[in-house]
Design an enzyme around this catalytic site. Structure first.
Site, PDB file in Angstrom:
ATOM      1  N   SER A  99      -4.154   5.766  -3.811  1.00  0.00           N
ATOM      2  CA  SER A  99      -5.560   5.335  -3.845  1.00  0.00           C
ATOM      3  C   SER A  99      -6.533   6.508  -3.790  1.00  0.00           C
ATOM      4  O   SER A  99      -7.604   6.417  -3.185  1.00  0.00           O
ATOM      5  CB  SER A  99      -5.852   4.331  -2.719  1.00  0.00           C
ATOM      6  OG  SER A  99      -5.082   3.167  -2.896  1.00  0.00           O
TER       7      SER A  99
ATOM      8  N   GLY B  47      -1.951   1.930  -4.758  1.00  0.00           N
ATOM      9  CA  GLY B  47      -2.508   0.753  -5.433  1.00  0.00           C
ATOM     10  C   GLY B  47      -3.142  -0.250  -4.490  1.00  0.00           C
ATOM     11  O   GLY B  47      -3.436  -1.377  -4.884  1.00  0.00           O
TER      12      GLY B  47
ATOM     13  N   GLU C 173       3.392  10.502  -1.098  1.00  0.00           N
ATOM     14  CA  GLU C 173       2.720   9.256  -1.461  1.00  0.00           C
ATOM     15  C   GLU C 173       3.109   8.167  -0.467  1.00  0.00           C
ATOM     16  O   GLU C 173       4.160   7.532  -0.632  1.00  0.00           O
ATOM     17  CB  GLU C 173       3.136   8.816  -2.874  1.00  0.00           C
ATOM     18  CG  GLU C 173       2.736   9.774  -3.962  1.00  0.00           C
ATOM     19  CD  GLU C 173       2.569   9.065  -5.304  1.00  0.00           C
ATOM     20  OE1 GLU C 173       1.487   9.205  -5.884  1.00  0.00           O
ATOM     21  OE2 GLU C 173       3.490   8.370  -5.748  1.00  0.00           O
TER      22      GLU C 173
ATOM     23  N   HIS D 180       9.654   8.366  -7.425  1.00  0.00           N
ATOM     24  CA  HIS D 180       8.460   7.569  -7.105  1.00  0.00           C
ATOM     25  C   HIS D 180       8.887   6.342  -6.301  1.00  0.00           C
ATOM     26  O   HIS D 180       9.939   5.761  -6.556  1.00  0.00           O
ATOM     27  CB  HIS D 180       7.742   7.156  -8.388  1.00  0.00           C
ATOM     28  CG  HIS D 180       6.372   6.618  -8.127  1.00  0.00           C
ATOM     29  ND1 HIS D 180       6.166   5.337  -7.659  1.00  0.00           N
ATOM     30  CD2 HIS D 180       5.148   7.189  -8.213  1.00  0.00           C
ATOM     31  CE1 HIS D 180       4.867   5.146  -7.484  1.00  0.00           C
ATOM     32  NE2 HIS D 180       4.222   6.260  -7.811  1.00  0.00           N
TER      33      HIS D 180
ATOM     34  N   ASN E   9      -0.464   9.583 -13.175  1.00  0.00           N
ATOM     35  CA  ASN E   9       0.724   8.769 -13.426  1.00  0.00           C
ATOM     36  C   ASN E   9       0.241   7.455 -14.029  1.00  0.00           C
ATOM     37  O   ASN E   9      -0.294   6.610 -13.322  1.00  0.00           O
ATOM     38  CB  ASN E   9       1.472   8.537 -12.096  1.00  0.00           C
ATOM     39  CG  ASN E   9       2.661   7.613 -12.275  1.00  0.00           C
ATOM     40  OD1 ASN E   9       3.025   7.269 -13.404  1.00  0.00           O
ATOM     41  ND2 ASN E   9       3.274   7.222 -11.165  1.00  0.00           N
TER      42      ASN E   9
HETATM   43  P1  13P Z   1      -2.733   4.761  -7.065  1.00  0.00           P
HETATM   44  O1  13P Z   1      -3.553   5.999  -7.259  1.00  0.00           O
HETATM   45  O2  13P Z   1      -3.014   3.678  -8.074  1.00  0.00           O
HETATM   46  O3  13P Z   1      -2.767   4.279  -5.655  1.00  0.00           O
HETATM   47  O4  13P Z   1      -1.206   5.186  -7.364  1.00  0.00           O
HETATM   48  C1  13P Z   1      -0.696   6.320  -6.786  1.00  0.00           C
HETATM   49  C2  13P Z   1       0.615   6.598  -7.400  1.00  0.00           C
HETATM   50  O5  13P Z   1       1.561   5.844  -7.218  1.00  0.00           O
HETATM   51  C3  13P Z   1       0.736   7.792  -8.242  1.00  0.00           C
HETATM   52  O6  13P Z   1       2.066   8.064  -8.535  1.00  0.00           O
END
Ligand code: 13P
Length: 254
Positions: free
Chosen positions: A216, A176, A170, A98, A9
């Site tokens: 992450s 992030g 997620e 999301h 993504n």
């Molecule tokens: P990160 O891998 O940057 O934590 O993001 C995950 C995400 O939101 C994928 O949709």
């Protein structure tokens, strides 16, 4: 059929040239290094999709997805993008629900139900995201939150349509932040999701549904997460912006 999938993504990153360059780098690496049964999806900004589709080589293991779409078929919604537009660009997947859409654009479970409908109606495959906040995890309500998100947004679908969904767990607190859910924490929720699906649609559909982990995920922690019985791959944010890291994550899925 349950598949092993890694989806990237890109979120709101990379201009068109940077996007094409990264896409081609990923494609080149996959050609040489990928030998397993993994499927790979790149979810790019909508404005890049048709260019990426043109860069796609026929034999490639890559598919393209969007990150959102509007719930209406068409109409006076200035600035919005419809599922049929996405389908006509050459993309096959759309991320729906999301947590960044839920949080920054106030997308409710009710709205996401409509988005799932329009995506499926247009022959696209949704990557439907669910996940709890840190507050909900610490407060111990996370099972209820996950159940509510799934049932309110997706349990109106019949089994034939449901079988087209990819689910992505997620946890918001892991996105992030560098804070990954432990393999045990992620597995616990994935199994819970599969149990909910089995209760609603039967064990066969539940067993055949691909459930991705996101938050992450990186080349160091991917293998341990993907080794869990109910984790079928990943939805990757930051690490999908580097071809080497993204392909190493894909290779961790076997
Ligand atoms: P990160 O891998 O940057 O934590 O993001 C995950 C995400 O939101 C994928 O949709």
């Amino acid at each position: 059929m349950r598949k092993n999938i890694v989806a990237g993504n890109w979120k709101m990153n990379l201009d068109l040239n940077q996007g094409i360059q990264l896409f081609n780098e990923i494609q080149e690496l996959l050609k040489v290094e990928l030998s397993g049964e993994q499927e790979v999806i790149v979810c790019a900004p909508s404005i890049h999709l048709s260019s990426l589709a043109k860069s796609l080589e026929g034999s490639s293991k890559l598919s393209i997805g969007a990150q959102n779409c509007h719930q209406a078929d068409s109409g006076a919604y200035t600035g919005e993008i419809s599922a049929s537009m996405i389908a006509s660009s050459g993309a096959e997947y759309v991320i729906i629900g999301h947590s960044e859409r839920r949080l920054y654009f106030s997308e409710s479970n009710e709205l996401l139900a409509q988005k799932l409908d329009v995506v499926l109606k247009n022959g696209l495959f949704p990557i439907f995201c669910i996940g709890e906040t840190l507050e909900q995890r610490n407060g111990g309500t996370y099972f209820d939150v996950i159940k509510e998100q799934i049932s309110e947004a997706s349990f109106h679908l019949d089994g034939a349509n449901y079988s087209k969904l990819i689910l992505a767990y997620e946890p918001v607190w892991a996105i992030g932040t560098g804070l990954t859910a432990s393999p045990e924490q992620a597995q616990e929720i994935h199994l819970f999701i599969r149990t909910l699906l089995a209760e609603k649609y039967g064990q066969t559909l539940a067993d055949n549904t691909t459930i991705l982990y996101g938050g992450s995920c990186n080349p160091k922690n991917a293998a341990e997460l993907f080794a869990q019985a109910d984790i079928d791959g990943g939805l990757i944010g930051g690490a999908s912006l580097k071809a080497r890291d993204f392909v190493d994550i894909i290779k961790a899925l076997n």
